[in-house]
Scaffold this motif. Structure first.
Motif, PDB file in Angstrom:
ATOM      1  N   ALA A 127      41.260  21.033  25.871  1.00  0.00           N
ATOM      2  CA  ALA A 127      42.397  20.553  25.083  1.00  0.00           C
ATOM      3  C   ALA A 127      43.492  21.611  24.998  1.00  0.00           C
ATOM      4  CB  ALA A 127      41.933  20.150  23.685  1.00  0.00           C
ATOM      5  N   VAL A 128      43.086  22.871  24.854  1.00  0.00           N
ATOM      6  CA  VAL A 128      44.069  23.965  24.804  1.00  0.00           C
ATOM      7  C   VAL A 128      44.797  24.078  26.134  1.00  0.00           C
ATOM      8  CG1 VAL A 128      44.304  26.467  24.654  1.00  0.00           C
ATOM      9  CG2 VAL A 128      42.903  25.244  22.989  1.00  0.00           C
ATOM     10  N   ILE A 129      44.056  24.008  27.242  1.00  0.00           N
ATOM     11  CA  ILE A 129      44.693  24.088  28.564  1.00  0.00           C
ATOM     12  C   ILE A 129      45.668  22.949  28.764  1.00  0.00           C
ATOM     13  CG2 ILE A 129      44.250  23.944  31.044  1.00  0.00           C
ATOM     14  CD1 ILE A 129      41.620  25.407  30.571  1.00  0.00           C
ATOM     15  N   PHE A 130      45.271  21.739  28.391  1.00  0.00           N
ATOM     16  CA  PHE A 130      46.158  20.586  28.527  1.00  0.00           C
ATOM     17  C   PHE A 130      47.417  20.758  27.687  1.00  0.00           C
ATOM     18  CE2 PHE A 130      47.554  16.387  27.031  1.00  0.00           C
ATOM     19  CZ  PHE A 130      47.830  15.778  28.245  1.00  0.00           C
ATOM     20  N   SER A 131      47.269  21.249  26.454  1.00  0.00           N
ATOM     21  CA  SER A 131      48.426  21.451  25.581  1.00  0.00           C
ATOM     22  C   SER A 131      49.362  22.506  26.148  1.00  0.00           C
ATOM     23  CB  SER A 131      47.956  21.856  24.179  1.00  0.00           C
ATOM     24  OG  SER A 131      47.096  20.878  23.623  1.00  0.00           O
ATOM     25  N   VAL A 132      48.789  23.578  26.681  1.00  0.00           N
ATOM     26  CA  VAL A 132      49.609  24.643  27.255  1.00  0.00           C
ATOM     27  C   VAL A 132      50.386  24.134  28.463  1.00  0.00           C
ATOM     28  CG1 VAL A 132      49.485  26.825  28.525  1.00  0.00           C
ATOM     29  CG2 VAL A 132      48.219  26.545  26.395  1.00  0.00           C
ATOM     30  N   VAL A 133      49.750  23.329  29.283  1.00  0.00           N
ATOM     31  CA  VAL A 133      50.427  22.779  30.461  1.00  0.00           C
ATOM     32  C   VAL A 133      51.596  21.896  30.047  1.00  0.00           C
ATOM     33  CG1 VAL A 133      50.151  21.177  32.390  1.00  0.00           C
ATOM     34  CG2 VAL A 133      48.429  22.949  31.981  1.00  0.00           C
ATOM     35  N   VAL A 134      51.396  21.067  29.027  1.00  0.00           N
ATOM     36  CA  VAL A 134      52.477  20.183  28.553  1.00  0.00           C
ATOM     37  C   VAL A 134      53.631  21.002  27.982  1.00  0.00           C
ATOM     38  CG1 VAL A 134      53.077  18.398  26.880  1.00  0.00           C
ATOM     39  CG2 VAL A 134      50.930  18.246  28.145  1.00  0.00           C
ATOM     40  N   VAL A 135      53.304  21.990  27.149  1.00  0.00           N
ATOM     41  CA  VAL A 135      54.353  22.820  26.546  1.00  0.00           C
ATOM     42  C   VAL A 135      55.101  23.606  27.618  1.00  0.00           C
ATOM     43  CG1 VAL A 135      54.777  24.764  25.001  1.00  0.00           C
ATOM     44  CG2 VAL A 135      53.187  22.968  24.325  1.00  0.00           C
ATOM     45  N   THR A 136      54.376  24.135  28.594  1.00  0.00           N
ATOM     46  CA  THR A 136      55.013  24.889  29.671  1.00  0.00           C
ATOM     47  C   THR A 136      55.955  24.007  30.475  1.00  0.00           C
ATOM     48  OG1 THR A 136      53.052  26.304  29.826  1.00  0.00           O
ATOM     49  CG2 THR A 136      54.588  26.340  31.672  1.00  0.00           C
ATOM     50  N   GLU A 137      55.555  22.777  30.726  1.00  0.00           N
ATOM     51  CA  GLU A 137      56.419  21.844  31.456  1.00  0.00           C
ATOM     52  C   GLU A 137      57.703  21.585  30.684  1.00  0.00           C
ATOM     53  OE1 GLU A 137      57.702  19.355  34.454  1.00  0.00           O
ATOM     54  OE2 GLU A 137      55.902  20.625  34.444  1.00  0.00           O
ATOM     55  N   ILE A 138      57.593  21.421  29.381  1.00  0.00           N
ATOM     56  CA  ILE A 138      58.783  21.178  28.557  1.00  0.00           C
ATOM     57  C   ILE A 138      59.691  22.405  28.558  1.00  0.00           C
ATOM     58  CG2 ILE A 138      59.580  20.723  26.206  1.00  0.00           C
ATOM     59  CD1 ILE A 138      57.006  19.097  25.774  1.00  0.00           C
ATOM     60  N   VAL A 139      59.105  23.587  28.405  1.00  0.00           N
ATOM     61  CA  VAL A 139      59.899  24.816  28.350  1.00  0.00           C
ATOM     62  C   VAL A 139      60.606  25.079  29.672  1.00  0.00           C
ATOM     63  CG1 VAL A 139      59.749  27.321  28.124  1.00  0.00           C
ATOM     64  CG2 VAL A 139      58.500  25.860  26.537  1.00  0.00           C
ATOM     65  N   THR A 140      59.892  24.934  30.790  1.00  0.00           N
ATOM     66  CA  THR A 140      60.521  25.179  32.085  1.00  0.00           C
ATOM     67  C   THR A 140      61.620  24.162  32.391  1.00  0.00           C
ATOM     68  OG1 THR A 140      58.704  23.930  33.124  1.00  0.00           O
ATOM     69  CG2 THR A 140      58.524  26.337  33.075  1.00  0.00           C
ATOM     70  N   SER A 141      61.413  22.925  31.979  1.00  0.00           N
ATOM     71  CA  SER A 141      62.466  21.916  32.181  1.00  0.00           C
ATOM     72  C   SER A 141      63.703  22.260  31.364  1.00  0.00           C
ATOM     73  CB  SER A 141      61.952  20.527  31.796  1.00  0.00           C
ATOM     74  OG  SER A 141      60.841  20.151  32.594  1.00  0.00           O
ATOM     75  N   TRP A 142      63.503  22.730  30.134  1.00  0.00           N
ATOM     76  CA  TRP A 142      64.639  23.125  29.288  1.00  0.00           C
ATOM     77  C   TRP A 142      65.365  24.337  29.880  1.00  0.00           C
ATOM     78  CZ3 TRP A 142      65.642  27.554  26.356  1.00  0.00           C
ATOM     79  CH2 TRP A 142      66.703  27.452  25.459  1.00  0.00           C
ATOM     80  N   LEU A 143      64.602  25.334  30.331  1.00  0.00           N
ATOM     81  CA  LEU A 143      65.216  26.513  30.925  1.00  0.00           C
ATOM     82  C   LEU A 143      65.959  26.169  32.221  1.00  0.00           C
ATOM     83  CD1 LEU A 143      62.409  29.193  30.419  1.00  0.00           C
ATOM     84  CD2 LEU A 143      64.603  29.066  29.251  1.00  0.00           C
TER      85      LEU A 143
END
Length: 274
Positions: free
Chosen positions: A253-269
């Motif tokens: 669950a932690v890995i899945f959450s990190v992947v989702v958050v990373t995708e959002i952050v990289t898209s914003w950047l």
């Protein structure tokens, strides 16, 4: 003659439009037949055991029942520090890959380096880097440096060189010739041509490739610990070996959450920088 021409025109057969030529239709049919043969051959070769397939849904449901509820007390003990180490592995590996891949990208770009031998050498390095999976790189560097985060950083870096170098070299080759030729005509040095002629054109591609590769490396570094290369994969491997399924569920669950958050952050950047 003018009176006969409408009759002659009407006697011609109507033209029929076909999407594919006969050769293309034969080729497509051969691809379909060969694909079917490959699928059947693969199924016969791997020897699928039907008994294991029958109870697969039941086993999967039982596995998920064992994972819930999560062992939240396990997070501060093992997962948090391993998660931070995973971020460090991915970030340092991406930075090291950028440092190594950018000079090779300039060697691979045919419009920047007009030496076929150097172009071929750089392309060979890119292909070699991409052809080896990150887990294989991790096994190699674990054998060299021993288990730990250093092996993970090196495996991420060497895996990323081919990806970054290839895409950045293609961006260099697609750069417009006008600014480069204008600077060359004024007698500008090579470094100035690079900074003022090429870099403004390829800067968006650079940031896009760097952010995309960092996003990918976050996901890949999460499993490198399965072979001893540090990160959250070490905690996952230990929980799997001990059959602590509530801890396994928490880590996944932690890995899945990190992947989702990373995708959002990289898209914003990417939207901000490009």
């Amino acid at each position: 003659m003018n009176a006969l021409s409408p009759v002659t025109q009407a006697a011609k057969p109507p033209r029929v439009w076909h999407r594919f030529t006969p050769a293309e239709r034969i080729g497509r049919s051969m691809v379909y037949v060969l694909s079917a043969i490959a699928v059947v051959w693969s199924l016969r070769t791997i020897e699928v055991i039907p008994e294991f397939l029958y109870d697969a849904p039941e086993q999967t449901a039982d596995l998920f029942r064992r994972m819930w509820p999560f062992d939240w007390a396990f997070y501060p003990e093992q997962v948090h520090d391993a998660l931070i180490e995973t971020f460090h592995i991915a970030t340092l590996g991406t930075l090291l890959a950028l440092v190594l891949a950018l000079p090779l990208a300039f060697l691979a770009a045919r419009n920047f380096t007009r030496n076929p031998a150097l172009n071929w050498l750089a392309q060979f390095i890119f292909v070699s880097s991409r052809s080896v999976n990150s887990l294989i790189w991790a096994l190699l560097f674990v054998a060299i440096f021993g288990p730990g985060a250093l092996a993970g950083v090196m495996s991420i870096a060497f895996r990323s060189i081919g990806f970054i170098g290839k895409l950045f070299s293609e961006a260099l080759e697609e750069a417009q010739k006008g600014p480069v030729e204008a600077l060359t005509a004024t007698g500008a040095p090579r470094a100035m041509i690079l900074v003022k002629g090429y870099w403004p054109q390829v800067e968006p591609a650079f940031w896009s490739v760097a952010l995309l590769r960092w996003d990918i490396n976050i996901r890949e570094s999460a499993v490198l610990g399965l072979v001893g290369a540090g990160g959250i994969g070490v905690a996952l491997d230990a929980s799997l070996n001990n059959l602590y399924w509530d801890q396994v569920g928490l880590i996944l669950a932690v890995i899945f959450s990190v992947v989702v958050v990373t995708e959002i952050v990289t898209s914003w950047l990417r939207a901000r920088l490009i």
